[in-house]
Design a protein around this motif. Sequence first.
Motif, PDB file in Angstrom:
ATOM      1  N   PHE A 295       0.881  -1.230  -0.045  1.00  0.00           N
ATOM      2  CA  PHE A 295       0.067  -0.079  -0.044  1.00  0.00           C
ATOM      3  C   PHE A 295       0.888   1.318   0.062  1.00  0.00           C
ATOM      4  O   PHE A 295       0.611   2.243  -0.765  1.00  0.00           O
ATOM      5  N   ALA A 296       1.862   1.269   0.790  1.00  0.00           N
ATOM      6  CA  ALA A 296       2.796   2.326   0.765  1.00  0.00           C
ATOM      7  C   ALA A 296       3.353   2.785  -0.371  1.00  0.00           C
ATOM      8  O   ALA A 296       3.717   3.906  -0.771  1.00  0.00           O
ATOM      9  N   SER A 297       3.648   1.739  -1.222  1.00  0.00           N
ATOM     10  CA  SER A 297       4.326   1.778  -2.516  1.00  0.00           C
ATOM     11  C   SER A 297       3.448   2.426  -3.459  1.00  0.00           C
ATOM     12  O   SER A 297       3.767   2.952  -4.711  1.00  0.00           O
ATOM     13  N   ALA A 298       1.881   2.402  -3.361  1.00  0.00           N
ATOM     14  CA  ALA A 298       1.090   2.934  -4.188  1.00  0.00           C
ATOM     15  C   ALA A 298       1.050   4.814  -3.824  1.00  0.00           C
ATOM     16  O   ALA A 298       1.285   5.152  -4.728  1.00  0.00           O
ATOM     17  N   SER A 299       0.569   4.794  -2.600  1.00  0.00           N
ATOM     18  CA  SER A 299       0.573   6.320  -2.112  1.00  0.00           C
ATOM     19  C   SER A 299       0.317   6.104  -0.505  1.00  0.00           C
ATOM     20  O   SER A 299      -0.162   5.418   0.061  1.00  0.00           O
ATOM     21  N   ALA A 300       0.589   7.587   0.013  1.00  0.00           N
ATOM     22  CA  ALA A 300       0.494   7.481   1.319  1.00  0.00           C
ATOM     23  C   ALA A 300      -1.345   7.388   1.731  1.00  0.00           C
ATOM     24  O   ALA A 300      -1.566   6.980   2.781  1.00  0.00           O
ATOM     25  N   ALA A 301      -1.944   7.945   0.614  1.00  0.00           N
ATOM     26  CA  ALA A 301      -3.577   7.743   1.009  1.00  0.00           C
ATOM     27  C   ALA A 301      -3.905   6.531   1.003  1.00  0.00           C
ATOM     28  O   ALA A 301      -4.636   6.118   1.972  1.00  0.00           O
TER      29      ALA A 301
ATOM     30  N   ILE B  52       7.022   2.639  -9.091  1.00  0.00           N
ATOM     31  CA  ILE B  52       6.272   1.447  -8.596  1.00  0.00           C
ATOM     32  C   ILE B  52       4.967   1.702  -8.193  1.00  0.00           C
ATOM     33  O   ILE B  52       3.948   0.993  -8.259  1.00  0.00           O
ATOM     34  N   SER B  53       4.505   3.078  -7.931  1.00  0.00           N
ATOM     35  CA  SER B  53       3.295   3.295  -7.633  1.00  0.00           C
ATOM     36  C   SER B  53       2.446   3.396  -8.793  1.00  0.00           C
ATOM     37  O   SER B  53       1.214   3.037  -8.578  1.00  0.00           O
ATOM     38  N   TYR B 266       9.691  -4.637  -8.264  1.00  0.00           N
ATOM     39  CA  TYR B 266      10.165  -5.330  -9.131  1.00  0.00           C
ATOM     40  C   TYR B 266      10.478  -4.176 -10.186  1.00  0.00           C
ATOM     41  O   TYR B 266      11.460  -4.713 -11.371  1.00  0.00           O
ATOM     42  N   ASN B 267      10.038  -3.096 -10.533  1.00  0.00           N
ATOM     43  CA  ASN B 267      10.609  -2.006 -11.396  1.00  0.00           C
ATOM     44  C   ASN B 267      12.105  -1.884 -11.147  1.00  0.00           C
ATOM     45  O   ASN B 267      12.950  -1.830 -12.259  1.00  0.00           O
TER      46      ASN B 267
END
Lengths: 450, 302
Positions: A295-301, B52-53, B266-267
């Motif tokens: 989740f952290a890799s996606a965004s803080a939200a 990655i995001s 992975y990126n």
Amino acid sequence: MGNKPPFGPSALDLDLSRRDVLKIMGYSSVAAFLAACSSGTTSGGSTTSTGGTVTVGSNASDPLPKKGMEMVNAAFTKANGGTVVKLNTVDHGTFQDQITSYLQGTPEDVFTWFSGHRMRFFADKGLVSSIDDVWDKVKSNFTDAFATSVKGNDGHFYGIPVDYYPWAVFYRKSVFADKGYKVPTTWDAFKALCVQMQKDGLTPLAMGDKDGWPAQGTFDILNLRLNGYDFHVELLTGKQKFTDPRVANVFSKWAEIAPYYNDGLAGMTWQQAAQLLVQKKAGMYVLGLFVSQQFASASAADLADLDFFAFPDLGTQYDAEKALDAPIDVVMMTKKSPTLSKERGQANAYLQFWSKGSTQLIASTAAPGVIPVANDTDTSGYDALTKKAVEIIKNAKRITQFFDRDSRPDFAGPNGMQSFLLSYLQSPKGNITSLQGKMQQFWDSLPPEA
Amino acid sequence: MAVAAALTRPRRRPQPRRRQLSRASLHGVLIAMSLVWLFPLAWAVYEALRSISDTTLNGYLSLPSQGLSIGNFTTAWTQANLPYFYLNTLYIAVPGVIVTLLVASMLAFSISQFNWKFNVLVLMIFTAGNLLPAQVIIIPLYWIYLNTPLPDFVSDNGLLYDQYIGVILIHIVFQTGFATFVLSNYMKTITKEITESALVDGANVLRIWWSIILPLCRPALAAMATLLFTFIYNDFFWALILMKTGDKRPIVSALNNLQGEFFTNYNLLAAGALLAAVPSVLVFIAFQKHFVRGLTLGATKG
């Protein structure tokens, strides 16, 4: 490079005649006697020394945990009269694969490892040193559950617990709020929620079992809820049989929720399955707290939207145990380190330093996702997710480590339980009796462990 | 080219149209094959350029929504400390290649240019060594390394274990068999009269090896050097087993530093893997001619 001290004398222990060996034994016992006489502070049998050096083998190779480790070491150097910490960081996977040869070779004085069967195994083999003296000094800072987790089969203590994290059912707060879902506390409510999610076009449960171990978390929790802690531990150490009808019960309960998993789970890593949860395509996921990293890799939200609840009750007498998997990481002392004899005092001091809440907090602040275990940890700075994790573990009367830390590695691995659970998930309604037979057969075919 | 020539070499002169057709289908197949081979690489490059995001939110099968950047490459470069590990690999590969070639060429020279009783036997033993899978001997080898003392000036822990010299040594041992086999076959194409007349002129054996045979073998040596460098560069196994210090390991094992305990970006890993592959690609491009020749080197006797 520049990381290793020259310790030439260790080269001497080969090609020795019996007489040489006796001579060396004589000298070294004299040396040990002298060392015992002259060393610094002695209290309660544990000797600690300041200054000098201590070597540490670390599997904290991820950027954040690595930084945490370095910060702890720097703090130790400062607190212990300038003791130089020589750190050997090896990437996590390699460290784990190599542990047996590492401990038999020329390991560092202190190393990072896991509690549970994985710890006791090396204690039984005599590849790690017992640290009863250190433990006596610091035991008041740990609860009984943690004390049990670092105790060997011989009753001696072998490690200092430094952090842990819980397994639970993870979900997105916003999804539950939008759809009006309630956190289920019973098995029936849990299944009803799965049905509802499916109607709403969600995959109720995410699962990615390509690496084999994630499904073991679900096996653990079902077995704990249905059959209790004692049976679970006995089963995983071979004192109960996998052909037991109680194991069949685990699989038949599991079959009730298995239809709600996403497709292609056998080919997905846990990270790919966690993406389904991040992308709001799946509703829930039985996993460890480390899912927060995805989740952290996606965004803080997205991270702020993550929440979890304890696995629901199954209506048995063991519900009251509230048992769960909460793997504990420890630091331990090796036995064959060529430098240990002269650095034992520093190594003792280093382990003692790790037993402090303030030390553990340095590491867990640097690398969120794990929780300190020491009683005197300052918990005021915890975020909501960590606070909840502490709460759920506090409620647990029994803590297990996880299938592959509680059972012997060759049984838990790809040729054993991992492949059995994968084939179970391919056809949850298939022939369970034959699968149980295969499990037991495999267990029986394994050579004696020690 | 050879394939094309073979395809278009019927007895009677073919119709121009048929010839065009077969050309077209040939190129069709070749293009398709090259796409199949290039696809994974191209995809790795594509994902390495995304953040990655972006892929966590949209999946790997999607168009970039946050743009492309070389951020992963710079992060991999610094986070995994790649320059440092490139150097570690060089410490192993350069002496490994040089010593292997010296030893193998000496051996090949003596068994191809002189008539000893056991020439064939020696060559057979060396070739048979190639057939031994490295994994088979790993446990005894590990204990040998752990129990072999070395003086302090070559080993900082007094052992063969956990040292560059140990890893270099095992590479030499394992590559010498193959190199000897190839080089001796090549040297058989050099007529023995050259050696004999040099002997008559008063050159000693070492002199003949160094001043006559080695220069004549330059193409073979270059091809072998290219191959050996790639072999040693790509080795993961020996350094993993025979070293315990993370900071001494070569670049291919350093890539594991980009892999997390639970979570793996992975990126970032793709970017790191691409960077780690660059030197062997460069070596290949620089010595392409030798590399291709190396494939058939020693396949035929003169």
